[in-house]
Structure formats: structure tokens, C-alpha cells
Design an enzyme around this catalytic site. Structure first.
Site, short mmCIF file in Angstrom:
data_model
loop_
_atom_site.label_atom_id
_atom_site.label_comp_id
_atom_site.label_asym_id
_atom_site.label_seq_id
_atom_site.Cartn_x
_atom_site.Cartn_y
_atom_site.Cartn_z
N TRP A 121 -2.55 -2.78 -1.69
CA TRP A 121 -2.21 -4.19 -1.85
C TRP A 121 -3.09 -4.90 -0.83
O TRP A 121 -2.92 -4.72 0.37
CB TRP A 121 -0.73 -4.40 -1.56
CG TRP A 121 -0.27 -5.81 -1.82
CD1 TRP A 121 0.11 -6.32 -3.03
CD2 TRP A 121 -0.14 -6.87 -0.87
NE1 TRP A 121 0.47 -7.64 -2.88
CE2 TRP A 121 0.32 -8.00 -1.57
CE3 TRP A 121 -0.37 -6.97 0.49
CZ2 TRP A 121 0.56 -9.22 -0.94
CZ3 TRP A 121 -0.14 -8.18 1.13
CH2 TRP A 121 0.33 -9.29 0.40
N GLU B 82 8.12 -14.38 -10.85
CA GLU B 82 7.51 -13.08 -10.59
C GLU B 82 7.00 -12.40 -11.85
O GLU B 82 5.93 -11.80 -11.84
CB GLU B 82 8.55 -12.12 -9.99
CG GLU B 82 8.88 -12.35 -8.54
CD GLU B 82 9.80 -11.26 -8.03
OE1 GLU B 82 9.40 -10.51 -7.15
OE2 GLU B 82 10.94 -11.17 -8.51
N LYS C 147 12.92 -14.66 -10.28
CA LYS C 147 12.63 -13.62 -11.27
C LYS C 147 11.63 -14.12 -12.30
O LYS C 147 10.69 -13.43 -12.64
CB LYS C 147 13.90 -13.15 -12.00
CG LYS C 147 14.89 -12.29 -11.26
CD LYS C 147 14.47 -10.87 -11.02
CE LYS C 147 13.73 -10.73 -9.73
NZ LYS C 147 14.49 -10.56 -8.54
N GLU D 20 17.77 -17.17 -7.62
CA GLU D 20 17.33 -15.83 -8.00
C GLU D 20 16.74 -15.84 -9.42
O GLU D 20 15.72 -15.19 -9.67
CB GLU D 20 18.52 -14.85 -7.89
CG GLU D 20 18.26 -13.43 -8.33
CD GLU D 20 17.15 -12.70 -7.57
OE1 GLU D 20 16.64 -13.23 -6.57
OE2 GLU D 20 16.79 -11.59 -8.01
N ARG E 102 3.95 -0.13 -4.84
CA ARG E 102 3.70 -0.69 -3.50
C ARG E 102 2.41 -1.52 -3.45
O ARG E 102 2.11 -2.16 -2.45
CB ARG E 102 3.62 0.42 -2.46
CG ARG E 102 4.89 1.25 -2.35
CD ARG E 102 4.71 2.37 -1.36
NE ARG E 102 4.54 1.85 -0.03
CZ ARG E 102 5.52 1.59 0.81
NH1 ARG E 102 6.76 1.80 0.45
NH2 ARG E 102 5.27 1.11 2.01
N LYS F 231 6.07 -3.94 -4.12
CA LYS F 231 7.51 -3.73 -4.00
C LYS F 231 7.97 -3.81 -2.55
O LYS F 231 8.98 -4.41 -2.23
CB LYS F 231 7.85 -2.36 -4.58
CG LYS F 231 9.33 -2.03 -4.55
CD LYS F 231 10.07 -2.83 -5.58
CE LYS F 231 11.55 -2.57 -5.56
NZ LYS F 231 12.26 -3.66 -6.24
N CYS G 292 0.84 -1.20 0.00
CA CYS G 292 0.00 0.00 0.00
C CYS G 292 0.87 1.25 0.00
O CYS G 292 1.87 1.33 0.70
CB CYS G 292 -0.95 0.08 1.19
SG CYS G 292 -2.06 -1.30 1.35
N ASN H 268 -2.06 1.83 5.75
CA ASN H 268 -1.12 0.83 5.25
C ASN H 268 -0.71 -0.02 6.44
O ASN H 268 -0.16 0.51 7.40
CB ASN H 268 0.09 1.55 4.63
CG ASN H 268 1.22 0.61 4.29
OD1 ASN H 268 1.01 -0.57 4.08
ND2 ASN H 268 2.44 1.13 4.25
N GLY H 269 -1.01 -1.30 6.40
CA GLY H 269 -0.65 -2.15 7.54
C GLY H 269 -1.79 -3.11 7.86
O GLY H 269 -2.71 -3.28 7.06
N HIS I 242 18.41 -36.09 -6.83
CA HIS I 242 17.71 -36.63 -5.66
C HIS I 242 16.20 -36.39 -5.73
O HIS I 242 15.53 -36.47 -4.72
CB HIS I 242 18.29 -36.01 -4.38
CG HIS I 242 19.74 -36.35 -4.19
ND1 HIS I 242 20.17 -37.61 -3.85
CD2 HIS I 242 20.85 -35.60 -4.34
CE1 HIS I 242 21.50 -37.62 -3.77
NE2 HIS I 242 21.93 -36.40 -4.08
#
Ligand code: M6R
Length: 612
Positions: free
Chosen positions: A74, A492, A489, A485, A27, A607, A2, A100-101, A508
Site C-alpha cells: 500500500w 468505500e 460504506k 456508517e 492489506r 484493511k 502492506c 511495512n511502515g 442547516h
């Protein structure tokens, strides 16, 4: 998680808010909205979807008002929808609030309010908090500020809120705990936001509001108080950020711009620190605590997501070069499993935003237990930077694309310098290797430039495999975290399911997935594991998997085996992750692009993850 923005002053508030929301959209972009106060009329406009959809929906509406608040969401409590979008009106319609929270005890508060006859238009915890404040104000016949203070003492959770009332045409009340808030100080005007990006073009003087502070913000007045109603002096900081840094500058997407900025951002990170001429590494935060590092019985690295991957690279670096045992922890798990922190243990916190709630909360509890915290942070003045005892900024500049790229390489550069410096001071890294690695590190910006010179091959590979439903990413040693990573990526940005594994671990279990449809990406640059990884490539080829390799320029063996190859310049294996990750960033970018997705704002993500 947010974005919030507010304005009070002589300008029309709406344009300031809408521009600010666009800058904060990284955000969260499930919905957005604004509340504007004009001649005692409190107008709220909100809309599911991105800020552009809000803009379209308010065409022709009354957008007047020189005070206002705005929010880009968000979703946590309640699905993304118009009615769950912020701002929310209070029951009387006289207050409007954004948040926000997460209010953790909202269910009980809601129950109590329902019994008192309140009804709710949304599923959000925010509307509950707002009505709770309104209820306190009417029961106690007190000011809104007092009601807010009482409410904040009774709620559990994290918040950054902005609150306006139709009977106060000038004032925004703001408060924070756990979610960031910056106030920009203009001439006869104030700007409020989750970060400095909406503020930067109006003023460079800002105040970072601390946890448990309430701000009373009027055009020509900023009062900060604690929850005990005592005044606190605002500490004014000068922003070190230029507007150009938060604009696309001709690139189609922020992600691409940020990938291309890496030669400069890595250079900026090394500049003034990595002094190859004199063989010195200047890092104040390490210098001042050198003994604590040299004598540390153990280093614990705490981070999330991409920053956690940087932490894994640091584990290899520090154990290899400094001979200090390292544990890399997911921040979200570290805090809740009651970790053992012994005398002398050192914590390294890694975070781009410096606001990630999981990391922040983990650090707060470690700090309470007496741990020394070293922050590797990008956002200057952020909560994690301020909580740390010492640290080193990555100097990567604002990262707007939701997928972390240049921040990751900035983190690696800082962590590499740290390990070199500590290992050298401790005597576990001999002079010759120390100097060689320093020189190698210094050449990285030029080598990244070389990778970026021609990306047509990477684009072609991304387009070739874009319709695969799964990917495997494999690497060994220093390149194992790079494989993780690369997988993150791709997930996402292109929504393709991808797994990262140590290459040897593949046999394995994951090898069962291999068939002619599965692309397997090997991070196979020339290092001490090279022969082993070549064997792993053969194992995949023998099972008809499609092999894509990141290989060292000049390698003649890999191209003979792989279906596709992305080359990077040669570098010592310690330094290699800084190079081998770049083609993987581009691979995911081009795959997302080819699939028509919004690569800067992938679905469901935000973000800065400021909820636990
Ligand atoms: O701001 P931080 O570095 O603390 O953020 C941690 C993660 O949320 C972040 O790295 C996330 O995984 C990114 N979307 C990765 O691209």
C-alpha cells in the site's frame, strides 16, 4: 498497510510466499513482489498491481529457493509502480528487503547516502533504510545482524522488515516497531507474516514479535533479541483460527460472506456472556474493573473509521444507560492535540485489526499519561489487545473484506453488553429495562437472519441509484452513527460521494444539495425520534429529493412517503443499530458490484492501516 511474508525451511519458498501474499492482499494491493535465494543467487521479481499480475509476470522465471520473502504494498513513499514495489535490492545487489511502515527521517539518511555515492532505483524510504544498513555493515565490517541493530537505533518511524542476504542461505532477519509480525513455528521450518492467515495451514504455533525486537529466523532456530543484543524468550501462542474462516466458502466476495456471517458472529459474541436465563452479563474485563467503570468521571473512546462509528453508538449507550459522560475521539487527532486525561478517566479503544497505527499511537501516549485502557478488539493477540489493561474480544473471526461489516456489529454487541452491565451495576438502568434489553439483544442474530433471507429488494435499489453522483445519509439518535456508517460504506465500495448527517442538522446546510437527482437515505426505524424523522422525510420530498428509507417491518407511514424502503425487524432503539446497519452494508455491496468494482479491494484502501 502492506503485507509481508517470509519462509525458511525445506519447502520451495515461492508457493508459500505467493499463497501468503494472496491472503494478505487485503492489506494493500498497489504492487507485490518476492525475493528468492537459491545457491547464492538472490532473485527479485516484482510488479505493479495485484498479486495475480505478479504471478503472471514470473511465468518461466527461475523461482527456485527454499528461503524467500514477499510483499504486497500500500503505497506511502513513491507512486505504485514496478520500481517502487518491494523487495528492494541494496546497492551491491547482495541484500534484499521488504518493509511495512514509514521511515520518517529517510530524507536525511538518503541525503547522507547520496553524498557517499549511493544511487537509488526507487522513491521509497525502504531502499534508503536498506542501503543505510549495507553502508553500516561495510563501514564497521560487522555482521548483517549487528548492522541492522545499529540502523534501527538511528531511524525514526514504524517498521516491520524482513531482510535476506546472498551470503546466508538459511537466515531471515526480521524486526518490528509499530507494524505487526507473527512467526509460525513448523517442524524444521519457520513462516513469517503480517498476520496469521498465511501461516494457519502449516502450523498453529506462533510467536507474536514485540516492538523493538529483532528475530533471527532459520529453519530450525528462532532467536529473539532486543535492540541491546540481549536474548529474549519467544512466547509461543496457539492460534485459535481455522483455515475455512479465511476462505470465501462459496461466496462471490469476502464482503458478502462476512455480511452473511453476522447472525453467527453476533451469536458468538453474545455466547457465554449474555445469560438471559439468569439475568447476568459475564464479561471478565468489566467484572474485574467494575468499580473503575462505575466511578469513572468520564470515558474517552478512541478509534478510527467504522470503529469510530461504533464508538459513537457507545457514546449514546453509555450516556443513556450508565450516565457517564463520554467523548468519542478520532485517534489521529486525540494524540496530537495534547488531550486532558484526568485521574479516573477511562479509555475505550475500539479496533477490528488491533493494529491501526493512529489508534495504537494514541493509546501508547494515553497509557504513558497513566490512563486505564479497555480494548474492544477483534484480532486476538494484536498490538492494541496487548497494550490494553483489560478488554473484550468481539469474536467476529477474521475479516478479510476491506470494508468492515461483521466487525462493526461485533463491536456494537460488545459495547451494548458493556453498557447494560455497567448501567445495571451502577443502578442507572432499572432491572426491568435491563432484562428487556438483554432479551432484545439475544434475539438479534435471528433478526439479522431475517434481513438476509431476501436481499433482492436491496439489490434492486442499489442498481436503481448506482449512477447517482452523491448520496445523503440521515439518522437521529442511535441511528445517526448508522447513517455515518452507511455513507462510509457507500464511499468505500462504490466510490459514490456520500455524506452522513444527523437528520435534523440537514436543514442547516446540506438541504441546499437536494434536488430530484439526490438520493437521501433515512435510517428511520421506530424509535423515540420517529415522528421527527418522518417530518425530515417530508422536507426532502417537498424538495423533490429521492427518499430511500430503512424502516421497521410493519411501518405503514414510511412506505407511503418514500420512493424505496428496506425493512428491518422491530427492536428497542438501543439495539436497533445492530439491525439498521445491515441493509446499508448490502446497499453499498450491491452498488459496488453493479458498477463493476472490486468490492473486496476498493482502490486506494487497505484493511489494516498501520501507518500514521
Ligand atoms: O482495524 P480498525 O478497526 O482499527 O480500523 C479502523 C478503520 O481503518 C476501518 O474501520 C476503516 O474505516 C474500514 N475500511 C471501514 O470499512
Amino acid at each position: 498497510m502492506c503485507g509481508i511474508v517470509g519462509y525458511t525451511g525445506p519447502r520451495e519458498a515461492y508457493p508459500v510466499l505467493i499463497k501468503g501474499l494472496k491472503r494478505l492482499e487485503y492489506r494493500g494491493y498497489d504492487s507485490s513482489g518476492v525475493a528468492l535465494l537459491s545457491d547464492g543467487d538472490l532473485n527479485v521479481y516484482k510488479k505493479k498491481g495485484k498479486v495475480a499480475e505478479l504471478e503472471e509476470s514470473v511465468l518461466g522465471k527461475d523461482l527456485s529457493g527454499t528461503i524467500g520473502i514477499g510483499h504486497t504494498r500500500w503505497a506511502t513513499h513513491g507512486e505504485p509502480s514496478d520500481r517502487n514495489a518491494h523487495p528492494h535490492y541494496s546497492q551491491s545487489g547482495r541484500l534484499a528487503m521488504i518493509h511495512n511502515g514509514i521511515i520518517e527521517n529517510y530524507a536525511q539518511l538518503k541525503q547522507d547516502l547520496l553524498v557517499k555515492g549511493y544511487s537509488f532505483k526507487s522513491d521509497t524510504d525502504t531502499e534508503v533504510l536498506l542501503n543505510f544498513i549495507e553502508d553500516i555493515r561495510s563501514n564497521n565490517n560487522c555482521s548483517l545482524e549487528e548492522a541492522l541493530r545499529i540502523a534501527l537505533k538511528r531511524i525514526v518511524g514504524a517498521y516491520c522488515i524482513l531482510l535476506i542476504s546472498d551470503d546466508d542461505p538459511d537466515t531471515i532477519l526480521a524486526a518490528r516497531k509499530g507494524s505487526p509480525l507473527v512467526i509460525g513455528i513448523g517442524k524444521g521450518e519457520h513462516f513469517l507474516a503480517s498476520d496469521a492467515s498465511p501461516i494457519i495451514e502449516y502450523t498453529k504455533e506462533v510467536v507474536y514479535v514485540n516492538d523493538y525486537q529483532i528475530a533471527v529466523v532459520r529453519p530450525d532456530e528462532l532467536i529473539l533479541k532486543n535492540l541491546g543484543n540481549e536474548r529474549e524468550t519467544p512466547f509461543i501462542t496457539k492460534l485459535d483460527m481455522e483455515l475455512a474462516a479465511i476462505e470465501k466458502g462459496g461466496y462471490e466476495h469476502f464482503m458478502l460472506k462476512e455480511i452473511y456471517e453476522q447472525p453467527d458472529t453476533i451469536f458468538d459474541c453474545l455466547r457465554g456472556r449474555l445469560l438471559t436465563q439468569s439475568g447476568q452479563i459475564m464479561m471478565g474485563g468489566i467484572e474485574n474493573n467494575l468499580n473503575a467503570f462505575i466511578n469513572a468521571p468520564r470515558i474517552i473512546i478512541v478509534a478510527c473509521g467504522t470503529s469510530w462509528h461504533a464508538g459513537l453508538v457507545a457514546e449514546y449507550l453509555i450516556e443513556d444507560l450508565c450516565r457517564i459522560p463520554v467523548e468519542v475521539e478520532y485517534a489521529s487527532e486525540f494524540r496530537y492535540r495534547n488531550p486532558v486525561i484526568n485521574q479516573g478517566d477511562l479509555i475505550i479503544a475500539i479496533s477490528q485489526s488491533g493494529e491501526t497505527a493512529d489508534t495504537l499511537v494514541a493509546l501508547e501516549s494515553a497509557r504513558e499519561k497513566g490512563a486505564f485502557i479497555f480494548g474492544v478488539v477483534n484480532a486476538v493477540g494484536s498490538s492494541i489487545a496487548r497494550l490494553s489493561h483489560a478488554g473484550a474480544y468481539t469474536h467476529s473471526g477474521p475479516e478479510i473484506g476491506v470494508a468492515s461489516t461483521k466487525a462493526f456489529t461485533g463491536q456494537l454487541a460488545v459495547l451494548m453488553m458493556m453498557a447494560l452491565k455497567i448501567g445495571h451495576a451502577k443502578g442507572t438502568l432499572d432491572e426491568a429495562r435491563y432484562l428487556r434489553l438483554m432479551n432484545d439483544l439475544a434475539t438479534v442474530p435471528e433478526k439479522v437472519k431475517e434481513i438476509l433471507q431476501d436481499t433482492a429488494n436491496i439489490k434492486r435499489i442499489a442498481e436503481k441509484y448506482k449512477d447517482a453522483s452523491d448520496f445523503l445519509f440521515l439518522g437521529r439518535g442511535y441511528n445517526f452513527p448508522v447513517a455515518l456508517e452507511g455513507a462510509l460504506k457507500l464511499k468505500e465500495i462504490s466510490y459514490i460521494h456520500a455524506e452522513g448527517y444527523p437528520a435534523a442538522e440537514m436543514k442547516h446546510g446540506p438541504i441546499a444539495l437536494v434536488d430530484e437527482k439526490l438520493p437521501v437515505v433515512f435510517v428511520a426505524t421506530r424509535d423515540s425520534y420517529y415522528e421527527k424523522i418522518v417530518s425530515n422525510v417530508q422536507e426532502i420530498k417537498a424538495r423533490k429529493g429521492k427518499v430511500i428509507c430503512v424502516a421497521t417491518m410493519g411501518d405503514e407511514i414510511i412506505p407511503g412517503m418514500a420512493d424505496d424502503v428496506m425493512f428491518v425487524p422491530d427492536a428497542d432503539e438501543v439495539i436497533a443499530p445492530l439491525l439498521s446497519v445491515v441493509p446499508l452494508q448490502l446497499l453499498s455491496y450491491y452498488a459496488g458490484l453493479a458498477k463493476g468494482y472490486d468490492v473486496d479491494k476498493p482502490r486506494n484502501l487497505a484493511k489494516s492501516v498501520t501507518v500514521e
